[in-house]
Design an enzyme around this catalytic site. Sequence first.
Site: not given
Ligand code: BG6
Ligand code: MG
Length: 218
Positions: A7-9, A15, A43-44, A47, A112-114, A116, A143, A167-168
């Site tokens: 996982d990233l964040d 982050t 978390k995880g 958005r 990662s779910a992000s 970014n 997730k 993971e966290d």
């Molecule tokens: C996950 C974070 O990695 O990404 C969440 O743990 C976050 O907190 C999710 O909402 C989505 O991220 P982003 O950057 O696409 O808004």
């Molecule tokens: Mg995380």
Amino acid sequence: MKAVIFDLDGVITDTAEYHYLAWKSLADELGLPFDKEYNEKLKGVSRMESLELILALGNTEYTDEEKYQLADQKNELYKEMIKKVTPADLLPGIESLLKELREAGILIALASASKNAPFILDRLEVTHYFNHVVDVTQIKNGKPDPEIFLTGAAKLGVLPADCVGVEDAEAGIESIRSAGMYAVGVGTPAQMQKADLIVASTSELTLDLLKSSHANRA
Ligand code: BG6
Ligand code: MG
């Protein structure tokens, strides 16, 4: 153990704190009682799902368009924060672990779910360590569904049973476990109840620990 899927964040870099601060600023503006404890649920989580969880703290109805606008507002603030990320923001022990894994021929992926995530990996200057970064825009179920970790394993060409996931987040541990992988949780025993192995800090994560824990799994 043939692969480690991260996982990233909150695992590679902190982050998770920036996500919290950006949501907190939006929640304050909307007059919603959002705090660190409630943030654990986010978390995880994607958005838009995170936004829904925050809006559930109040009783105002929003149109889809308004929701997208609120999510954008949070993301713009978040993007301002992550512009300042540098390699010094890697969590303790992460770069040496990535090096050790590469040297041992263990494959590495990011789940990662992000949206970014690719930008953050670049800012941290660690993109080259990853054999694959799962494209979250292609994932249908976030997730705790196992899809994102299973996709990572498939892209690496390894069986889930030969993977360790790190993971966290509670939702992330569930995702790893239901993918049939060995789950390593970074956090407190209370937060990481379902993990196979819990470490308090990323500084404890070494090739030896991951390999031997995976080999001795139940
Ligand atoms: C996950 C974070 O990695 O990404 C969440 O743990 C976050 O907190 C999710 O909402 C989505 O991220 P982003 O950057 O696409 O808004
Ligand atoms: Mg995380």
